[in-house]
Design an enzyme around this catalytic site. Sequence first.
Site, PDB file in Angstrom:
ATOM      1  N   ASN A   1       0.938  -1.112   0.007  1.00 27.70           N
ATOM      2  CA  ASN A   1      -0.082  -0.253  -0.034  1.00 27.70           C
ATOM      3  C   ASN A   1       0.647   1.212  -0.019  1.00 27.70           C
ATOM      4  O   ASN A   1       1.593   1.492   0.800  1.00 27.70           O
ATOM      5  CB  ASN A   1      -1.034   0.063   1.226  1.00 27.70           C
TER       6      ASN A   1
ATOM      7  N   VAL B   1       1.217   2.620   7.838  1.00 33.33           N
ATOM      8  CA  VAL B   1       2.698   2.774   8.304  1.00 33.33           C
ATOM      9  C   VAL B   1       3.685   3.298   7.513  1.00 33.33           C
ATOM     10  O   VAL B   1       3.857   2.520   6.430  1.00 33.33           O
ATOM     11  CB  VAL B   1       2.974   1.367   9.063  1.00 33.33           C
TER      12      VAL B   1
ATOM     13  N   HIS C   1       6.658  -1.699   3.168  1.00 30.00           N
ATOM     14  CA  HIS C   1       6.403  -3.234   3.612  1.00 30.00           C
ATOM     15  C   HIS C   1       5.209  -3.813   2.741  1.00 30.00           C
ATOM     16  O   HIS C   1       4.528  -3.295   2.255  1.00 30.00           O
ATOM     17  CB  HIS C   1       5.427  -3.281   4.824  1.00 30.00           C
TER      18      HIS C   1
ATOM     19  N   HIS D   1       2.753  -6.741   2.543  1.00 26.16           N
ATOM     20  CA  HIS D   1       2.065  -7.708   2.966  1.00 26.16           C
ATOM     21  C   HIS D   1       1.906  -9.274   2.282  1.00 26.16           C
ATOM     22  O   HIS D   1       2.159  -9.049   0.831  1.00 26.16           O
ATOM     23  CB  HIS D   1       0.573  -7.325   2.971  1.00 26.16           C
TER      24      HIS D   1
HETATM   25  P1  AMP Z   1      -0.642  -0.580   5.730  1.00 29.53           P
HETATM   26  O1  AMP Z   1      -2.326  -0.275   5.579  1.00 29.53           O
HETATM   27  O2  AMP Z   1      -0.248  -1.402   4.570  1.00 29.53           O
HETATM   28  O3  AMP Z   1       0.311   0.502   6.022  1.00 29.53           O
HETATM   29  O4  AMP Z   1      -0.741  -1.741   7.030  1.00 29.53           O
HETATM   30  C1  AMP Z   1       0.087  -1.529   7.865  1.00 29.53           C
HETATM   31  C2  AMP Z   1       0.033  -2.799   8.822  1.00 29.53           C
HETATM   32  O5  AMP Z   1       0.976  -3.097   9.921  1.00 29.53           O
HETATM   33  C3  AMP Z   1      -1.176  -3.185   9.309  1.00 29.53           C
HETATM   34  O6  AMP Z   1      -1.716  -4.533   8.763  1.00 29.53           O
HETATM   35  C4  AMP Z   1      -0.831  -3.626  10.808  1.00 29.53           C
HETATM   36  O7  AMP Z   1      -1.639  -4.317  11.413  1.00 29.53           O
HETATM   37  C5  AMP Z   1       0.482  -3.956  10.813  1.00 29.53           C
HETATM   38  N1  AMP Z   1       1.217  -3.298  12.200  1.00 29.53           N
HETATM   39  C6  AMP Z   1       1.190  -2.123  12.693  1.00 29.53           C
HETATM   40  N2  AMP Z   1       1.999  -2.136  13.823  1.00 29.53           N
HETATM   41  C7  AMP Z   1       2.557  -3.426  13.849  1.00 29.53           C
HETATM   42  C8  AMP Z   1       3.429  -4.143  14.577  1.00 29.53           C
HETATM   43  N3  AMP Z   1       4.050  -3.322  15.734  1.00 29.53           N
HETATM   44  N4  AMP Z   1       3.975  -5.358  14.578  1.00 29.53           N
HETATM   45  C9  AMP Z   1       3.262  -5.958  13.278  1.00 29.53           C
HETATM   46  N5  AMP Z   1       2.522  -5.331  12.548  1.00 29.53           N
HETATM   47  C10 AMP Z   1       2.139  -4.044  12.737  1.00 29.53           C
END
Ligand code: AMP
Length: 119
Positions: free
Chosen positions: A88, A97, A101, A103
């Site tokens: 994303n 975040v 990253h 997924h």
């Molecule tokens: P996005 O919308 O692609 O930015 O997704 C961010 C992802 O990070 C979400 O699926 C969250 O559940 C995951 N996330 C946020 N904080 C943590 C953490 N401390 N450890 C593992 N996953 C996380």
Amino acid sequence: MTDPNCIFCKIARGEIPAKKIFEDDDVMAFHDIRPQAPVHFLLVPKEHLATLYEAQPAHQQALGKMLAVAGRLAREAGAGEGFRTIINTGRVGHQEVYHVHMHVLGGPEPLGPMLQRRK
Ligand code: AMP
Ligand code: ZN
């Protein structure tokens, strides 16, 4: 290089815990804290990179490795019959975040449609 306030940099530095499943010099993989499928982990570059908009040729090694190890890690995590990768980006991509990253989502049963169709 690293952002003191970034949650995934903190995980990469070992400052906050994560269920880590893979790590080398370039990338790290850990289970998503709020899984949306039976298999749901994230692959991140260890170096801070806010979004794919900022990606440069210097990031190729880490970004390429995220793809190169995804299949093996997905299989090891229990997604042996297919998985989905999602990155994303930005507001429109619903990025929450701001550290790149990928997924990796899978499970024994097929996942739902890639995007919810608009009516
Ligand atoms: P996005 O919308 O692609 O930015 O997704 C961010 C992802 O990070 C979400 O699926 C969250 O559940 C995951 N996330 C946020 N904080 C943590 C953490 N401390 N450890 C593992 N996953 C996380
Ligand atoms: Zn970061």
